[in-house]
Design a protein around this motif. Structure first.
Motif, PDB file in Angstrom:
ATOM      1  N   ASP A 299       0.857  -1.174   0.000  1.00 23.10           N
ATOM      2  CA  ASP A 299       0.000   0.000   0.000  1.00 23.10           C
ATOM      3  C   ASP A 299       0.908   1.243   0.000  1.00 23.10           C
ATOM      4  O   ASP A 299       1.929   1.260   0.695  1.00 23.10           O
ATOM      5  N   PRO A 300       0.549   2.283  -0.772  1.00 23.46           N
ATOM      6  CA  PRO A 300       1.415   3.475  -0.819  1.00 23.46           C
ATOM      7  C   PRO A 300       1.719   4.054   0.564  1.00 23.46           C
ATOM      8  O   PRO A 300       2.789   4.647   0.773  1.00 23.46           O
ATOM      9  N   SER A 301       0.804   3.850   1.529  1.00 22.29           N
ATOM     10  CA  SER A 301       1.057   4.392   2.872  1.00 22.29           C
ATOM     11  C   SER A 301       2.246   3.712   3.555  1.00 22.29           C
ATOM     12  O   SER A 301       2.804   4.232   4.515  1.00 22.29           O
ATOM     13  N   GLN A 302       2.630   2.551   3.057  1.00 19.86           N
ATOM     14  CA  GLN A 302       3.742   1.817   3.681  1.00 19.86           C
ATOM     15  C   GLN A 302       5.088   2.127   3.035  1.00 19.86           C
ATOM     16  O   GLN A 302       6.116   1.677   3.540  1.00 19.86           O
ATOM     17  N   THR A 303       5.074   2.835   1.906  1.00 19.75           N
ATOM     18  CA  THR A 303       6.292   2.851   1.104  1.00 19.75           C
ATOM     19  C   THR A 303       7.030   4.189   1.062  1.00 19.75           C
ATOM     20  O   THR A 303       8.084   4.285   0.438  1.00 19.75           O
ATOM     21  N   GLY A 304       6.508   5.203   1.729  1.00 18.26           N
ATOM     22  CA  GLY A 304       7.116   6.539   1.645  1.00 18.26           C
ATOM     23  C   GLY A 304       8.546   6.570   2.148  1.00 18.26           C
ATOM     24  O   GLY A 304       9.379   7.329   1.641  1.00 18.26           O
ATOM     25  N   GLY A 305       8.859   5.752   3.153  1.00 20.10           N
ATOM     26  CA  GLY A 305      10.196   5.788   3.753  1.00 20.10           C
ATOM     27  C   GLY A 305      11.157   4.791   3.145  1.00 20.10           C
ATOM     28  O   GLY A 305      12.211   4.510   3.722  1.00 20.10           O
ATOM     29  N   ILE A 306      10.783   4.240   2.014  1.00 21.62           N
ATOM     30  CA  ILE A 306      11.657   3.236   1.391  1.00 21.62           C
ATOM     31  C   ILE A 306      12.507   3.890   0.314  1.00 21.62           C
ATOM     32  O   ILE A 306      11.996   4.495  -0.623  1.00 21.62           O
ATOM     33  N   LYS A 307      13.807   3.769   0.493  1.00 20.83           N
ATOM     34  CA  LYS A 307      14.745   4.390  -0.451  1.00 20.83           C
ATOM     35  C   LYS A 307      15.820   3.384  -0.841  1.00 20.83           C
ATOM     36  O   LYS A 307      15.891   2.294  -0.274  1.00 20.83           O
ATOM     37  N   PHE A 308      16.645   3.792  -1.781  1.00 16.59           N
ATOM     38  CA  PHE A 308      17.688   2.901  -2.295  1.00 16.59           C
ATOM     39  C   PHE A 308      19.055   3.438  -1.879  1.00 16.59           C
ATOM     40  O   PHE A 308      19.282   4.648  -1.853  1.00 16.59           O
ATOM     41  N   ALA A 309      19.975   2.534  -1.548  1.00 21.75           N
ATOM     42  CA  ALA A 309      21.334   2.955  -1.194  1.00 21.75           C
ATOM     43  C   ALA A 309      22.345   2.013  -1.838  1.00 21.75           C
ATOM     44  O   ALA A 309      22.030   0.873  -2.170  1.00 21.75           O
ATOM     45  N   ALA A 364       7.253   2.230 -10.908  1.00 22.67           N
ATOM     46  CA  ALA A 364       8.575   2.473 -10.326  1.00 22.67           C
ATOM     47  C   ALA A 364       9.499   1.282 -10.576  1.00 22.67           C
ATOM     48  O   ALA A 364       9.054   0.148 -10.661  1.00 22.67           O
ATOM     49  N   GLY A 365      10.779   1.559 -10.699  1.00 19.05           N
ATOM     50  CA  GLY A 365      11.774   0.491 -10.684  1.00 19.05           C
ATOM     51  C   GLY A 365      12.246  -0.020 -12.016  1.00 19.05           C
ATOM     52  O   GLY A 365      13.232  -0.751 -12.068  1.00 19.05           O
ATOM     53  N   TYR A 366      11.562   0.342 -13.112  1.00 20.10           N
ATOM     54  CA  TYR A 366      11.879  -0.348 -14.357  1.00 20.10           C
ATOM     55  C   TYR A 366      12.262   0.578 -15.502  1.00 20.10           C
ATOM     56  O   TYR A 366      12.895   0.146 -16.446  1.00 20.10           O
ATOM     57  N   TRP A 367      11.863   1.833 -15.425  1.00 18.23           N
ATOM     58  CA  TRP A 367      11.957   2.662 -16.626  1.00 18.23           C
ATOM     59  C   TRP A 367      12.920   3.838 -16.506  1.00 18.23           C
ATOM     60  O   TRP A 367      12.739   4.846 -17.188  1.00 18.23           O
ATOM     61  N   GLY A 381       3.607  15.214  -9.583  1.00 17.23           N
ATOM     62  CA  GLY A 381       2.466  14.310  -9.438  1.00 17.23           C
ATOM     63  C   GLY A 381       2.855  12.868  -9.189  1.00 17.23           C
ATOM     64  O   GLY A 381       1.983  12.011  -9.044  1.00 17.23           O
ATOM     65  N   ALA A 382       4.163  12.581  -9.133  1.00 14.79           N
ATOM     66  CA  ALA A 382       4.590  11.194  -8.906  1.00 14.79           C
ATOM     67  C   ALA A 382       4.493  10.851  -7.421  1.00 14.79           C
ATOM     68  O   ALA A 382       4.636  11.716  -6.552  1.00 14.79           O
ATOM     69  N   GLY A 383       4.276   9.588  -7.113  1.00 10.52           N
ATOM     70  CA  GLY A 383       4.224   9.142  -5.727  1.00 10.52           C
ATOM     71  C   GLY A 383       5.607   9.134  -5.094  1.00 10.52           C
ATOM     72  O   GLY A 383       6.625   9.192  -5.797  1.00 10.52           O
ATOM     73  N   ALA A 384       5.638   9.010  -3.752  1.00 10.41           N
ATOM     74  CA  ALA A 384       6.918   9.079  -3.036  1.00 10.41           C
ATOM     75  C   ALA A 384       7.854   7.956  -3.471  1.00 10.41           C
ATOM     76  O   ALA A 384       9.062   8.165  -3.660  1.00 10.41           O
ATOM     77  N   LEU A 385       7.314   6.761  -3.632  1.00 12.14           N
ATOM     78  CA  LEU A 385       8.159   5.617  -3.997  1.00 12.14           C
ATOM     79  C   LEU A 385       8.776   5.840  -5.378  1.00 12.14           C
ATOM     80  O   LEU A 385       9.969   5.584  -5.592  1.00 12.14           O
ATOM     81  N   ASN A 386       7.962   6.350  -6.311  1.00 11.62           N
ATOM     82  CA  ASN A 386       8.451   6.592  -7.665  1.00 11.62           C
ATOM     83  C   ASN A 386       9.534   7.667  -7.661  1.00 11.62           C
ATOM     84  O   ASN A 386      10.527   7.571  -8.379  1.00 11.62           O
ATOM     85  N   LEU A 387       9.329   8.699  -6.813  1.00 13.84           N
ATOM     86  CA  LEU A 387      10.343   9.757  -6.713  1.00 13.84           C
ATOM     87  C   LEU A 387      11.638   9.211  -6.131  1.00 13.84           C
ATOM     88  O   LEU A 387      12.731   9.530  -6.606  1.00 13.84           O
ATOM     89  N   ASN A 388      11.509   8.374  -5.094  1.00 18.10           N
ATOM     90  CA  ASN A 388      12.715   7.805  -4.477  1.00 18.10           C
ATOM     91  C   ASN A 388      13.484   6.945  -5.477  1.00 18.10           C
ATOM     92  O   ASN A 388      14.715   6.915  -5.486  1.00 18.10           O
ATOM     93  N   TYR A 389      12.734   6.227  -6.312  1.00 17.38           N
ATOM     94  CA  TYR A 389      13.384   5.401  -7.335  1.00 17.38           C
ATOM     95  C   TYR A 389      14.155   6.290  -8.308  1.00 17.38           C
ATOM     96  O   TYR A 389      15.326   6.042  -8.618  1.00 17.38           O
ATOM     97  N   LEU A 390      13.508   7.349  -8.757  1.00 18.76           N
ATOM     98  CA  LEU A 390      14.184   8.188  -9.750  1.00 18.76           C
ATOM     99  C   LEU A 390      15.357   8.958  -9.153  1.00 18.76           C
ATOM    100  O   LEU A 390      16.354   9.196  -9.824  1.00 18.76           O
ATOM    101  N   GLU A 391      15.251   9.296  -7.871  1.00 22.63           N
ATOM    102  CA  GLU A 391      16.396   9.942  -7.210  1.00 22.63           C
ATOM    103  C   GLU A 391      17.607   9.025  -7.259  1.00 22.63           C
ATOM    104  O   GLU A 391      18.733   9.455  -7.510  1.00 22.63           O
ATOM    105  N   ALA A 392      17.361   7.732  -7.000  1.00 20.95           N
ATOM    106  CA  ALA A 392      18.453   6.749  -7.076  1.00 20.95           C
ATOM    107  C   ALA A 392      19.009   6.697  -8.496  1.00 20.95           C
ATOM    108  O   ALA A 392      20.228   6.680  -8.693  1.00 20.95           O
ATOM    109  N   CYS A 393      18.109   6.725  -9.469  1.00 26.84           N
ATOM    110  CA  CYS A 393      18.553   6.682 -10.874  1.00 26.84           C
ATOM    111  C   CYS A 393      19.409   7.902 -11.216  1.00 26.84           C
ATOM    112  O   CYS A 393      20.438   7.780 -11.879  1.00 26.84           O
TER     113      CYS A 393
END
Lengths: 462, 292
Positions: A299-309, A364-367, A381-393
């Motif tokens: 659920d999006p409510s669970q994923t805001g604090g998930i980032k990549f390192a 998120a994660g593939y493109w 307009g992107a969700g937090a998880l999608n933003l975190n993914y692109l920040e890593a990219c």
């Protein structure tokens, strides 16, 4: 009456198989589609076929909207037809071997492309690269990796790099900070185990090649990119002290249970994602691709604090930071395609920031396509998880553009070498020693060289 | 003489389509596979260099080839015993049932008619799953301590074979049952009147009558055991650490993962070799029995 019926049946039986003998024509999934301006009637669009793996419904919707519909609405000459298939990797290999398959060839990366390009199964893309300016658009290591004997035969899909996702809430709840050294990382892994958590999640239940990820980590952060480059170009045998120590360290971590403990073979990525968002571990070791599983399962409510390192280096003297890089897949044009120009138009669309942005907002994660101006995409307009993914990219793209990268096995290792690399489980299970395994890797690499299956290896540190 | 020649010509003409079809779908691919095993063909280029017995040398020096061969032999032994005993036992039991045996046959045959991918997914994710499946429930409820059957080296091969046996025994049962039904009832009645017990009836009345069927199925089991692929590929991919590697999965990896079609063909020849040996034995037994 009976006689007539028999005659009709006999004629039907004779003709029915003959019907299957003809050219597959406009059927989905065949490279034998009508040529542009040829068989298709006036006003009819020429079909361009493409196979893709069996994505989840929301992913299919995104693909349909941002690639298929966008392409079909952008011109009136071609119609892109997308087919989602279970086991697409195997299907493509078998189809190409028989000079069949779709116009746009989904592949597992440059190593896959090298073999089929050498066999004349894929179209040379040089003229399209020049026409559309792909060399300037793509990050040079990725462009170089997609060449065979100096000619382009594929474009990369989203970039991928092996590191780990972390759950900030779990770190905060336990008073941990994001580790910056091996000692800090190992300390958290041990503490998590003592608390009854998984040290880190991962899983190889449905995909044995998952093993390669752990080899990637230790080759990049212990052996180092220069050593891996030398091994991949034949300047240094695989049976060398750095690779041996890297694989021993990998085995040591497995034995300590840092790779999901006893459940490494019992978890697939969907199950690992559910455990991860339910705070059963601070980390999930794997590629940037993990984001897509988290998005799919949580659920999006669970994923805001998930980032990549990225992992810290495990040895002095290595460039810092260093990312192992690869592509989640590659796209080529079937040499048997009768509509390569239309297929190239589709590939060109996939190399735009608009496409990467639209897809990444939805999926998120593939493109995170490895293009230079990836960081210029509009992510409003992107969700937090999608933003975190692109920040890593963005960070990976910047680091790679500076020349600091190592080599993802699935992308850069030739076929037999890759198979021996995923045999790291024979070391984990005590069937072979690291020393025996590197001898096998070395022998497999020589086989691949003889078979001309080694892809272009971009120079690291340049 | 002229009539005989004409008859022969007619016979040859009538047989020719079948011979041509057989040659094109059996003989030609077999010869091509044999030739490919002597080359370094990668499966998609026109380059095909003759390298003699190099691919066989590679296989003999590859420890996972021997693992695969051993696993195929174990697999054959398992399939020649467990499903045969279960299938025959069930066939004998339903033979003496007047009511419900048609329904039972359908039930027994169900796993056989379900696709292998469905069966594999059910067993992998519902039954064997050590975290959320039936195994997990048994462990959590009764504290049985069953290991992760598909992913533990010592149990993986037997766990995969178990699924395939579950899928296959019903087919054996139905064929055995069909053969048992052909046994003349007067001989069975006579044996009963002579005081033969159940096992004596089977040994001296039923078995001699169904022996040809039994032998043929046994040969088919041997052939199919060396062709085993689908359940292994679906459940374990030959792992963990090659513990469930079979000649079929090895040949597949060599062909489509490593692009070494020559080596894959050499491995495929070993798969066929054992089937050919089994077929030869079957023909020999048939010939010797026909003499009497």
């Amino acid at each position: 009456m009976k006689k007539s019926l028999c005659m009709i049946l006999a004629i039907f039986l004779v003709l029915a198989p003959l019907g299957g003998c003809g050219d597959s024509g406009t059927t989905q999934g065949s490279a034998g589609t009508p040529a542009a301006g040829g068989m298709s009637g006036e006003g009819e669009r020429v079909p361009i076929t493409m196979w893709f793996w069996a994505a989840a419904p929301f992913q299919r919707d995104a693909f349909q909207a941002h690639l298929v519909d966008a392409f079909n609405n952008s011109q009136d000459e071609y119609e892109l037809i997308l087919e989602f298939q279970e086991g697409v990797d195997d299907n493509i290999s078998v189809a190409l071997s028989a000079d069949q398959g779709p116009d746009i060839v989904y592949g597992s990366g440059p190593a896959f492309v090298g073999g089929f390009a050498g066999g004349g199964k894929l179209a040379n893309l040089d003229k399209y690269a020049e026409k559309y300016g792909w060399a300037d658009r793509l990050l040079s290591p990725f462009y170089d990796a997609c060449t065979v004997d100096g000619s382009l035969y594929s474009i990369p899909g989203g970039l991928t790099s092996t590191g780990y996702c972390f759950n900030q809430k779990v770190l905060d709840d336990n008073g941990w900070t994001l580790p910056t050294t091996e000692a800090e990382l190992v300390s958290i892994l041990d503490q998590a185990q003592e608390l009854g958590m998984y040290s880190a999640l991962t899983g190889g239940k449905d995909w044995r090649p998952t093993n390669e990820l752990f080899v990637n980590i230790f080759l990049a952060h212990y052996a180092g990119p220069e050593v891996v480059y030398q091994c991949l170009t034949g300047e240094r045998p695989w049976n060398n002290e750095y690779v041996i120590e890297a694989l021993k360290m990998c085995d040591d971590w497995y034995q300590k249970g840092y790779f999901a403990g006893d459940d490494y073979w019992n978890l697939d990525y969907s199950e690992a994602a559910q455990l991860f968002v339910n705070e059963r571990s601070p980390f999930w070791f794997g590629p940037t691709l993990l984001f897509q599983f988290i998005q799919r399962e949580a659920d999006p409510s669970q994923t805001g604090g998930i980032k990549f390192a990225n992992f810290p280096n495990f040895r002095e003297g290595l460039p810092d930071p260093v990312y192992d890089i690869g592509a989640v897949c590659s796209y080529s044009i079937n040499a048997a395609s009768k509509n390569p120009d239309g297929a190239a138009m589709v590939l060109d669309m996939m190399l735009t920031p608009e496409f990467a942005g639209n897809m990444s907002k939805a999926w998120a994660g593939y493109w995170g396509i490895p293009i230079r101006d990836l960081s210029n995409i509009d992510m409003s307009g992107a969700g937090a998880l999608n933003l975190n993914y692109l920040e890593a990219c963005f960070e990976i793209v910047e680091t790679v553009d500076n020349g600091n990268f190592s080599y993802n096995a699935a992308t850069f290792f030739p076929a037999s070498t890759f198979q021996r690399v995923i045999d790291i489980d024979t070391v984990w299970e005590g069937v072979a020693t690291v020393e025996e395994l590197v001898v096998e890797i070395d022998a497999a690499y020589k086989d691949d060289v003889d078979a001309k299956l080694v892809p272009s290896i971009p120079r690291t540190g340049r | 003489m002229v009539l005989s020649l004409k008859r022969n010509k007619n016979a040859i003409f009538l047989v020719l389509p079948a011979v041509l079809v057989s040659m094109s779908v059996v003989l030609v691919p077999a010869i091509m596979t044999f030739y490919t095993s002597l080359t370094n063909w990668n499966g998609f280029t026109a380059d095909m260099e003759f390298i003699g017995l190099e691919n066989f040398r590679y296989l003999f020096n590859n420890k996972y080839f021997w693992t695969a061969l051993t696993n195929n032999i174990i697999w054959t032994f398992l399939f020649l015993t467990i499903p045969v005993v279960i299938g025959m036992g069930a066939a004998l039991l339903i033979l003496n049932r007047k009511r419900g045996r048609d329904a039972l046959q359908v039930v027994f045959l169900l796993p056989y008619v379900l696709s292998s991918i469905v069966n594999a997914l059910i067993w992998k994710n519902v039954i064997y799953a050590p975290l959320s499946g039936v195994v997990a429930w048994l462990n959590n409820t009764f504290g049985l301590g069953i290991p992760a059957l598909l992913t533990t080296r010592g149990t993986a091969l037997f766990a995969v074979a178990g699924v395939d046996i579950w899928h296959y025994w019903g087919f054996l049962c139905i064929v055995y049952f069909a053969a048992l039904r052909q046994v003349p009832t007067d001989q069975v009645e006579a044996a009963k009147l002579d005081g033969a017990n159940f096992f004596q009836q089977f040994r001296y009345v039923y078995y001699p009558h169904i022996r040809p069927t039994f032998l043929l199925l046994s040969i088919m089991i041997i052939i199919f055991s060396f062709l085993a692929f689908d359940y292994v590929k679906l459940l374990t991919e030959g792992g963990p650490a090659h513990a469930t590697e079979m000649l079929g999965t090895l040949a597949y990896t060599l062909a489509f993962k490593e692009f070494k079609l020559g080596r894959a063909s050499a491995a495929a020849l070993f798969m066929s070799l054992f089937g050919l040996i089994a077929s030869g034995i079957y023909i020999k037994i048939n010939q010797s029995e026909e003499r009497y």
